[in-house]
Design a protein around this motif. Structure first.
Motif, PDB file in Angstrom:
ATOM      1  N   GLN A 288      27.521 -45.231  41.995  1.00 54.61           N
ATOM      2  CA  GLN A 288      27.969 -44.084  41.527  1.00 54.61           C
ATOM      3  C   GLN A 288      26.732 -43.266  41.794  1.00 54.61           C
ATOM      4  O   GLN A 288      26.915 -41.810  41.461  1.00 54.61           O
ATOM      5  CB  GLN A 288      28.202 -44.084  39.960  1.00 54.61           C
ATOM      6  CG  GLN A 288      26.896 -44.047  39.119  1.00 54.61           C
ATOM      7  CD  GLN A 288      26.530 -45.416  39.380  1.00 54.61           C
ATOM      8  OE1 GLN A 288      26.878 -46.533  39.804  1.00 54.61           O
ATOM      9  NE2 GLN A 288      25.112 -45.532  38.280  1.00 54.61           N
TER      10      GLN A 288
ATOM     11  N   GLN B 126      28.783 -42.661  47.279  1.00 55.43           N
ATOM     12  CA  GLN B 126      28.906 -41.254  46.699  1.00 55.43           C
ATOM     13  C   GLN B 126      27.562 -40.610  46.974  1.00 55.43           C
ATOM     14  O   GLN B 126      27.445 -39.597  46.294  1.00 55.43           O
ATOM     15  CB  GLN B 126      28.965 -41.487  45.317  1.00 55.43           C
ATOM     16  CG  GLN B 126      30.378 -42.259  44.838  1.00 55.43           C
ATOM     17  CD  GLN B 126      31.597 -41.566  45.557  1.00 55.43           C
ATOM     18  OE1 GLN B 126      31.819 -40.163  45.331  1.00 55.43           O
ATOM     19  NE2 GLN B 126      32.699 -42.291  46.106  1.00 55.43           N
TER      20      GLN B 126
ATOM     21  N   GLU C  37      24.475 -40.087  43.335  1.00 62.05           N
ATOM     22  CA  GLU C  37      24.887 -39.129  44.025  1.00 62.05           C
ATOM     23  C   GLU C  37      23.586 -38.448  44.694  1.00 62.05           C
ATOM     24  O   GLU C  37      23.554 -37.795  45.778  1.00 62.05           O
ATOM     25  CB  GLU C  37      25.622 -38.131  43.425  1.00 62.05           C
ATOM     26  CG  GLU C  37      27.026 -38.398  43.109  1.00 62.05           C
ATOM     27  CD  GLU C  37      27.923 -37.429  42.278  1.00 62.05           C
ATOM     28  OE1 GLU C  37      27.358 -35.958  42.268  1.00 62.05           O
ATOM     29  OE2 GLU C  37      28.661 -37.515  41.987  1.00 62.05           O
TER      30      GLU C  37
ATOM     31  N   LYS D 177      24.025 -40.321  38.140  1.00 65.61           N
ATOM     32  CA  LYS D 177      24.324 -39.849  39.224  1.00 65.61           C
ATOM     33  C   LYS D 177      23.137 -39.165  39.878  1.00 65.61           C
ATOM     34  O   LYS D 177      23.221 -39.267  41.231  1.00 65.61           O
ATOM     35  CB  LYS D 177      25.391 -38.558  39.186  1.00 65.61           C
ATOM     36  CG  LYS D 177      26.535 -38.948  38.457  1.00 65.61           C
ATOM     37  CD  LYS D 177      27.715 -37.851  38.477  1.00 65.61           C
ATOM     38  CE  LYS D 177      28.848 -38.235  37.736  1.00 65.61           C
ATOM     39  NZ  LYS D 177      29.592 -37.034  37.559  1.00 65.61           N
TER      40      LYS D 177
END
Length: 1844
Positions: free
Chosen positions: A761, A789, A763, A735
């Motif tokens: 995915q 994301q 972040e 992430k």
């Protein structure tokens, strides 16, 4: 075959021995002539440093063998014995030859003095230093010029000899495939990487990879190793690599390449190994190091050394194994550079340039603790071993035929773990050797399965090298013992005495050991070492695991972890590196058969040892380990191949795993990844400052447990980025990705950009501090739409241009997920917020396409744009505005620190309404001028949403703040909830600390109107050099603003002229709320101009002027924000109006501070204020106010009819000022109170014209008043009609002044109190006060304390007082004072009570006082509190009382309280009867109890008897009961708090029978049980006059309650009953509820702390006594139902005064009234779970209780809504004195509402608000505004006395 007898005879017969020796020599020569290659190899092994080329060139093979054997023989007995063992073990010789060889030459006694095999070959003294005599130290000496050429020729011959020797040494070192490890077959250059500070000028930064495909492996970039940036001084390179990376191999390979002429820049090259230099214990000079230990010149060593010095830049010295140095280098060297020293000291001198300056030095070392002698400026090169292509190249060269190469590569590629192990060159060699022997005859994958771990590779190598079908266990264990002993003692070179010859021969035969010649000055010796240090550790581990002498505890001690921090330290790096790893590998089940065979034990025995290793590793896994130890632990756990241990280790790792400042290789990360594969929870990996192998990230491929991955190292380049990009798509749980502080370029970025879209995915991404250029930044930003994301992208510390910056803003505008772009100097950050539903999805949905509102909501987003210090110009702003117009709503735009100037700022200001900026537009530091500021002001004056414009040219500030649009404001109001307010103002929260306004939102759903409020903008033009001539143009620009509320012109140059002009222009600006004119160089003339605005500006309420600080504030009504103090209380006008506070008449305030107030100025000021509408408060402050000025001011006060308050603060008044102020009462009758403190603070309160006349109050404290001031002061005060209070405390009256004052008291009309405390009086004043009492009939009470309190109070009544009270404390009366005191008291005929507390009145003085005290008639109560009262005893005190001149009618003694109370009746009568005897806390022994009995028998009419608090003991009980039988007229009996026991209580209750006159009975805190209570109830049935019954804390239970209920109706006069804390349950409570209505006169009912429940409450509600005044049901387990029924029953009760329902669960059931309780004074609802909803009807009920004085609502759930309701009713509750709201949920807003309620004239004294969620800063501000709000833990306010 020779038998044993023949062999023994051969050994014992000397003739046979001699003949045998000659025959053996001939046989040995014939045998070795058949295999000359084997013999040459062995000679090189035993004589590694000897040049054998020139002496072994005889054409006859036999002669060459003889010469080689002679060289071996001359080395000594141990070398010859080991050679013979090798012959017997490695060659196929007949048994009849093997036996005599071992018998004669294999032992010490068979060593021949010389070999009789022909002419001996003497060693060439010029070829090897080991075979020559050491020469004397050579140094440089002057040489004649004629020998110069000859000496240069000697140096040239030596340099040629060096190269020839090296060429011969490395010649023919390519043996056949499959030969032992001592002979490396191929060489592949490893990966080399420069450190940050040492990259060469002409080499690419990063890895020096070489060209593995070049012919004969030549590395074309090898010259870069010796081309660093150091042009002067020492040129030192340190090659760092972990064990097995090939450091030593590279050092020898450099020597070989130099010998072949490839390193042509060096004329001379010397190679030294520290493990050999460690053996030398003596000191050396540099010539000895070079010539004695390496190669001696043929002649002229001095000339050669001088040539080396002169040509030092052509000399390279290589020192291998710096990490193996034994002896530390001294920190400070005192010897000269030419003096002899240790080898390490010589190395240090070479590195620092003090020896052979200009030479090149290269050292190899493992990473870790380097010696301190190494200079800090060394060039550091990291060796990373093999990558994939190098492994393939190595395998291709190792295997000669194509099928073998393909099979080996197939095995490696199929096994990822084996492939990763081959990254280590040494392990790659071992694996290839094993595969060479395993591949023939094995199926695919079978060979690799046997090489699963590093340890198994070594095990398989040993099996491969051992004879087929036979494991030499004894020899292997022997090698292991030698290896372990060496590691423990720090030895890597072994000599003849350290290792047995058979073991040495075995190690040499298998290629496991190598030999070397270790020399020092004057000696030489052959040493032996393992071919590699890791091999020595492996054999040490074998010994630990297989030796029976090693127990489990010893084994576990060797399973340790060490840290390999990269730092400089004096500590030496230990030899043990892989030993724990090998122990862990041998603990694998796969190694159990091998260890069982080696140890010759069963597998169970081996399994026990393996389990000990696993258990030790498990313990290590539970500890908190550093990064290096975690990596080492992962290696060890992976070697064990125990899944359970791997899982346990993985789960034990912390969530955040940092790896800082130590070297990491691909194999390290592969080991970590292997362990993480057994982990369930995610993990964060943080690599900072770690030297990383470029292909390290590839080891993380497929690791699904990594959630955060961060790298921060300057050693990460494009190769690292490429490897990272290959593994990123395989990490599905990742992430957060960070790659900061690296050296990636466009090439590396291109790889990452291709990989990032494959990671949806992610972040958070950070590429901070990578010095990215425009193309790289734009390439990264282009992938934002592919990362749905992503929440943050950090590209800080990048180099971007303005055009690129505008491209980034376009991306921020167009990308739907971007929420903020921040560019500020080094920062470049994108913040994103992934939408839950995008506009594209909605538009594509046919069901939603037609709904415009839904599409609008989907597209709505807020973007914050911060472009600070980006060198933006006007043209750039135009482009930016065009972008933003097409973009989303903007939350904030920050363009500060650019180059916009006037035009750019005006463009942004004009475009702001179209950009929909919600919060702030910052244009600071953009070169704005005053003209530009006016244009900006004109542009924004008509904004509907403008909240504030702040322009400060001095501070370069230009900030525009906006409020929400009206539509958005309405949405915000509808969504606001009171719970949000409570969360915002939690103490310590960031909002509560940084945004004071957040704690007081302008709209709350429970109080604000539904329509949105108009925006009240604040215009701040501070420090802009505004002058008077600018005002008209400025006001014209401001006139366009429809709703300007706040104007700040502080810090300008308006002057008095400008302020006068502004006063004329202010009416044209509308109704402002505040105007700030501070720091404008104003004088009092400006004040007079502004004061006139009170009559011309209706909005003006407060004018505050401070001369010195130049603070000038004009404010509107009420509670506006104080402009001078950031964060003070904000506006709450709307809320106040809602609560009904807005209807009161606002008081205007004029404050003048720090000014020189002359009489003329004061007259002009007062004349101006006469026209001011009121009420008016005037506050003046100056340093000194003269009497003339004060008289002028007081003279004008009658002309100010609207004046309500005058304050004179922080000024120095004259001593005459108290008299001037005292005269004001007669000059101005409206003056209500004069308060003068310390001649510095004076306050005058005035009555309004509507208020009725009342009493006046005068306070003159700390004014230095003395006797001379008393008479004039009293004369002035006598003019006052009604003086309710006079305070003269803290003055200098003394005894004389106080006497004078008491004499003048009759003419002063005091009707309240007189305070004379702290005036330095003595006992003389006290006595005069007593003597004055008869002459002052209106004195009702006087109290004096001459101790620490120094209090002196006199209280008066308006009429003559019939009863007087005198309290004297700590007066220290002596014997001389007692007669005068008695005389004075005898004249005070109206004195009814006298208290003497700690007045040092002894027993004798008290007796005298009682005897002298005589009155004509009346009662006097005398209380004496002295320490001796508790010690004198009851009998003594009674004897003293008997000496009184009056009749003693009451005696009360308390030993613990040290108090004696006597009631005297005058005149004296004979034989009086005492009516009362009270003894409290007195221990009545047998004698005293007998006395009490006699007293009771004598006083037959005794009416009161109090023996409380353990007065009565069991032994005294008999006398007590006997005495009680004679007291037939007893009316009150108090025996509470006595420990009588159950039997004694029965006796006592029996004695109560027949006491029919008893009216009050207190038996609390006695052990009344069931049987005792039965006897009591029998006695109660006869007490028909009983009025008060107290039986609390007796645990009578339901049975006792039922017994009482049976007799209570028979007590018709009962008015009070207390049954608290008696364990009464619902059954007993119900029975009491049935009988209590029959008690018709009952007034007080106390049933608290009993588990009565709702049934009892319902029963009581059905029949409450009509005259009930007090009801206590505290903690009675009542619920909502019972409380509501009680409330309905109580509603309208005319006599109810006190209700307590505390500590009951009344949520939703709090009683409320419709008729009200007219006499209710106190209600206690503490801890009843009352919330906001429940509080509404309760608050309405309070209004119906007009006599309510105290409300207790602490420890409930009340919030701001409840506070608003309470604040609403406060002005209507005229008698309320105290309200307790502790421990609730009231925020600062609720507290402010309560303060507003108090401001409406409420008489309440305190509101307790401790432990509510209010920030300490807000507490201070609220308490300064309203002191009656008490936030302290302790109650600072006095309790409200009932009835006041």
């Amino acid at each position: 075959m020779m038998n044993q007898e023949a062999r023994a005879g051969l050994l014992t017969d000397p003739i046979s021995l001699q003949l045998g020796t000659e025959n053996l020599c001939r046989c040995l020569v014939r045998l070795l002539s058949k295999d000359p290659e084997w013999l040459s190899a062995k000679v090189k092994f035993f004589l590694p440093n000897m040049d054998l080329g020139s002496g072994d060139q005889s054409p006859d093979p036999t002669q060459r063998v003889i010469q080689q054997l002679s060289k071996l023989h001359t080395q000594g007995q141990s070398t010859w014995q080991e050679f013979i063992h090798c012959v017997c073990m490695e060659l196929d010789i007949p048994l009849d030859l093997e036996v005599p060889l071992l018998s004669i030459w294999g032992h010490g006694d068979g060593f021949p003095r010389q070999l009789d095999i022909g002419e001996e070959s003497q060693p060439d003294p010029q070829l090897h230093p080991g075979l020559k005599q050491p020469h004397q130290s050579c140094g440089s000496s002057p040489r004649p010029k004629q020998f110069k050429k000859q000496e240069q020729e000697l140096a040239k011959r030596y340099l040629q000899l060096l190269r020839t020797s090296a060429r011969q040494r490395y010649a023919d070192r390519t043996p056949r495939p499959g030969q032992p490890l001592a002979f490396p077959q191929v060489y592949i250059p490893p990966i080399l990487q420069w450190s940050r500070a040492s990259a060469p000028f002409d080499a690419q930064e990063g890895a020096v990879t070489g060209d593995p495909k070049a012919e004969d492996g030549t590395d074309v970039n090898i010259r870069n190793l010796f081309n660093t940036k150091a042009n002067r001084g020492p040129r030192v390179t340190v090659l760092l690599g972990k064990a097995g990376m090939g450091k030593t191999t590279l050092a020898h390979w450099l020597c070989q390449k130099w010998a072949d002429g490839q390193l042509d820049r060096f004329q001379a090259l010397f190679l030294f190994e520290f493990r050999q230099l460690n053996v030398i214990t003596g000191f050396l000079t540099l010539p000895q190091l070079l010539f004695d230990l390496y190669l001696r010149p043929e002649a002229g060593p001095e000339a050669v050394f001088e040539y080396l010095q002169e040509n030092a830049n052509g000399t390279l010295l290589i020192f291998d194994g710096l990490d193996e140095v034994f002896h530390p280098c001294p920190s400070k060297e005192t010897a000269g550079p030419e003096d002899p020293a240790s080898a390490l000291t010589l190395f240090s001198r070479l590195c620092r340039g003090t020896l052979l300056p200009g030479c090149w030095v290269m050292a190899t070392s493992r990473p870790g603790k380097l010696p301190a002698c190494l200079p800090t400026e060394v060039a550091t090169v990291h060796m990373w071993g093999f990558d994939g292509p190098r492994v393939e190249e190595y395998v291709s060269r190792f295997f000669s035929d194509q099928p073998s190469q393909e099979a080996a590569l197939a095995e490696l590629r199929a096994d990822r773990r084996l492939w990763s192990m081959c990254a280590l060159p040494a392990l790659c060699q071992v694996a290839c050797l094993c595969l060479y022997h395993l591949l023939p005859g094995s199926s695919p994958g079978q060979s690799a399965a046997l090489l699963a771990t590093m340890t198994q590779n070594y095990v398989q190598m040993v099996l491969t090298l051992s004879p087929p079908g036979f494991l030499p266990a004894e020899s292997l264990l022997g090698l292991g013992e030698v290896a372990l002993r060496g590691l423990e003692t720090g030895k890597v070179i072994f000599f003849a005495g350290d290792i047995p010859p058979p073991v040495m021969a075995f190690g040499a035969a298998l290629g496991l050991m190598t030999s070397c010649v270790c020399m020092g000055p004057g000696h030489q010796e052959t040493g032996y070492a393992f071919t590699h240090l890791s091999l020595q550790e492996f054999f040490a581990a074998l010994h630990l695991m297989a030796s029976p002498q090693v127990d489990k505890d010893t084994l576990s001690q060797h399973v340790t972890l060490t840290s390999r921090w990269v730092q400089r330290s004096k500590a030496r790096l230990g030899l043990i590196d892989h030993l724990p790893t090998f122990l862990a590998g041998l603990a694998s089940c796969a190694c159990r058969p091998f260890l069982s065979l080696l140890a010759q034990q069963d597998e169970a025995w081996v399994g026990t040892k393996q389990a000990a290793v696993v258990q030790a590793l498990r313990k290590l896994a539970t500890r908190r380990l550093t990064g290096p130890k975690v990596v080492e632990l992962c290696h060890c756990v992976g070697e064990t191949q125990v899944p359970e241990l791997a899982g346990f280790t993985a789960q034990s790792l912390p969530h955040q795993m940092p790896f800082h400042n130590f070297l990491l290789t691909y194999t390290d990360l592969a080991a970590l990844t292997n362990i993480l594969g057994h982990r369930d929870a995610p993990i964060h990996l943080d690599f900072e400052g770690c030297p990383l192998e470029p292909r390290c990230p590839e080891a993380l491929a497929g690791c699904g447990q990594v959630e955060n991955l961060s790298f921060k190292s300057r050693k990460c380049g494009d190769a690292f980025a490429e490897a990272l990009s290959r593994c990123l798509p395989t990490m599905g749980s990742l992430k957060k990705l960070g790659l900061a502080g690296s050296k990636i370029t466009a090439q590396g970025v291109s790889h990452l950009v291709q990989a990032l879209p494959l990671c949806p995915q992610l972040e958070e991404i950070s590429f901070r501090d990578n010095q990215l250029k425009d193309w790289e930044v734009l390439s990264i930003v282009e992938v934002l739409p592919c990362l749905p994301q992503l929440r943050k992208l950090d590209l800080s510390l990048s180099n971007v241009s303005v055009s690129t910056l505008l491209s980034l803003t376009n991306v921020a505008v167009t990308c739907p997920t971007v929420r903020m772009l921040q560019v500020r100097k080094a920062d470049l950050i994108f913040l994103l917020s992934p939408p839950t539903e995008t506009a594209t999805e909605l538009q594509g949905d046919p069901d939603l396409r037609g709904n415009a509102n839904q599409r609008k909501e989907a597209q709505r987003r807020s973007l914050a744009l911060r472009l600070q210090k980006c060198q933006l110009g006007v043209h750039d702003v135009e482009v930016l505005i065009a972008q933003l117009r097409e973009g989303p709503h903007l939350d904030e735009v920050d363009l500060s620190g650019n180059q916009l100037e006037d035009e750019g700022c005006q463009l942004m200001a004009e475009a702001a309404p179209q950009l929909h900026i919600a919060r702030k537009l910052d244009l600071s530091s953009n070169g704005l001028s005053l003209a530009g500021a006016c244009r900006v002001l004109s542009a924004v004056s008509t904004y509907r949403t403008l909240a504030e414009l702040h322009v400060s040219l001095l501070h370069k500030t230009v900030v525009l703040k906006f409020a929400p649009e009206p539509e958005e404001q309405e949405v915000i109001q509808k969504s606001t909830r009171l719970s949000d307010l409570s969360q915002v103002t939690q103490p310590g929260s960031r909002e509560a600390q940084l945004e004071p306004r957040a704690a007081f939102p302008g709209s709350l759903t429970f109080q604000m109107p539904s329509e949105p409020l108009p925006c009240a903008p604040r215009i701040r033009l501070t420090h802009c050099a505004l002058q008077a001539q600018h005002l008209e143009h400025l006001c014209k620009a401001l006139g366009g603003s429809c709703c300007l509320r706040h104007l700040d012109l502080s810090g300008n140059a308006l002057g008095d002229k400008g302020v006068a002009l502004l006063a004329q222009l202010l009416p044209g600006l509308g109704a402002l709320q505040s105007l700030n004119l501070s720091e404008n160089d104003l004088s009092l003339d400006a004040v007079f101009s502004l004061t006139q605005c009170f009559s011309t500006l209706p909005w003006l309420v407060h004018l505050d002027f401070s001369s010195e600080s130049q603070r000038v504030i004009l404010r509107g009504d009420g509670r506006d924000r104080d402009l001078s103090a950031a964060g003070s209380l904000p506006e709450f006008q709307a809320g106040a109006q809602f609560l009904g506070f807005g209807q009161r008449r606002s008081s205007r305030s004029f404050c003048l501070r720090e000014c020189q107030l002359e009489p003329l100025s004061l007259s002009r000021l007062c004349e101006t204020l006469e026209k001011c509408p009121g009420p008016l408060e005037v506050k003046l402050s100056c340093k000194v106010l003269s009497d003339q000025s004060l008289e002028t001011l007081l003279h004008h006060l009658p002309r100010l009819p609207e004046l309500s308050l005058l304050q004179l603060t922080q000024m120095e008044l004259s001593p005459r000022s108290p008299l001037l102020l005292a005269d004001i009462f007669s000059l101005c009758p409206r003056v209500q109170k004069v308060d003068l403190r310390s001649l510095h603070h004076a306050t005058l309160h005035f009555r309004s014209s509507e208020e009725q006349e009342g009493g006046c109050c005068g306070r003159f404290t700390g004014c230095g008043l003395s006797q001379e001031h008393v008479e004039p002061l009293c004369w002035l005060l006598s003019k006052c009609e009604d003086l309710s209070q006079l305070d003269l405390s803290a003055n200098l009256l003394g005894d004389a002044g106080l006497r004078c004052l008491l004499e003048c008291l009759p003419q002063v009309p005091i009707s309240g109190s007189l305070d004379l405390s702290h005036n330095g009086v003595s006992q003389e004043s006290v006595l005069y006060l007593v003597e004055t009492l008869p002459s002052c009939p209106r004195i009702r009470e006087a109290s004096v304390n001459l101790g620490s309190k120094q209090s002196f109070w006199v209280h008066f009544s308006r009429q003559e007082e019939a009863r007087k009270t005198l309290r004297l404390s700590e007066c220290s009366f002596g014997p001389q004072h007692v007669p005068r005191l008695a005389t004075g008291l005898s004249q005070a005929l109206r004195l009814t009570e006298l208290t003497l507390t700690q007045c040092f009145l002894g027993l004798e003085q008290l007796t005298i006082l009682l005897g002298l005290l005589k009155w004509p008639a009346g009662l006097l109560t005398l209380r004496v509190e002295e320490p001796w009262v508790g010690k004198a005893g009851v009998l003594t005190l009674l004897e003293v009382c008997a000496q009184a001149s009056g009749n003693v009618t009451e005696i009360s003694i308390s030993e613990t309280q040290q108090q004696l109370c006597i009631q005297l009746e005058f005149p004296h009568q004979e034989n009086p009867e005492a009516t009362t005897l009270r003894l409290a806390h007195c221990d009545l022994g047998a004698h005293h109890s007998l006395l009490a009995r006699q007293l009771m028998e004598t006083c037959a009419r005794l009416r009161q008897l109090r023996l409380t608090s353990s007065c009565v003991s069991s032994s005294a009980l008999a006398h007590l009961t006997s005495g009680l039988s004679h007291c037939h007229h007893l009316e009150e009996l108090d025996l509470s708090n006595n420990q009588l026991g159950e039997e004694g209580t029965k006796v006592l209750t029996g004695a109560l029978e027949g006491k029919c006159w008893l009216k009050r009975l207190d038996l609390s805190h006695l052990p009344l049980g069931g049987s005792t209570l039965a006897a009591l109830t029998r006695g109660l049935s006869h007490m028909t006059l009983l009025q008060s019954l107290r039986l609390s804390h007796n645990q009578i239970g339901d049975t006792g309650a039922q017994n009482l209920a049976a007799v209570l109706p028979g007590l018709p006069e009962l008015r009070k009953i207390d049954l608290s804390a008696n364990g009464i349950g619902p059954a007993g409570g119900a029975r009491l509820a049935e009988c209590l209505p029959l008690c018709r006169h009952l007034e007080e009912l106390m049933l608290g702390y009993n588990a009565l429940g709702d049934p009892t409450a319902l029963g009581l509600a059905r029949g409450l006594p009509r005259h009930l005044r007090v009801l206590h049901l505290t903690s009675s387990h009542l619920g909502p139902e019972g409380a509501l029924s009680l409330g309905q029953a109580l509603d309208g009760c005319p006599h109810m005064e006190e209700i307590s329902l505390a500590e009951n669960n009344l949520a939703g059931g709090v009683p409320h009234f419709h008729l009200g309780l007219p006499l209710l004074r106190q209600i206690d609802l503490v801890s009843c779970e009352i919330d906001n909803q429940t509080a509404k009807p309760l608050t309405a009920s309070f209004v119906l209780c007009p006599a309510l004085e105290e409300i207790m609502l602490s420890w409930n759930l009340l919030g701001d809504e409840a506070a608003a309701e309470l604040a609403r009713v406060l002005p209507q509750m005229g008698q309320l004195k105290r309200m307790d709201l502790e421990k609730n949920r009231i925020t600062a807003y609720g507290a402010w509402l309560l303060a507003e309620g108090l401001a409406q004239g409420s008489g309440i004294q305190v509101i307790r608000l401790w432990n509510n969620p209010i920030h300490p800063e807000m507490v201070e501000r609220l308490q300064s505004q309203e002191p009656r709000l008490d936030f302290a833990f302790f109650d600072n306010q006095p309790q409200v006395p009932h009835g006041t």
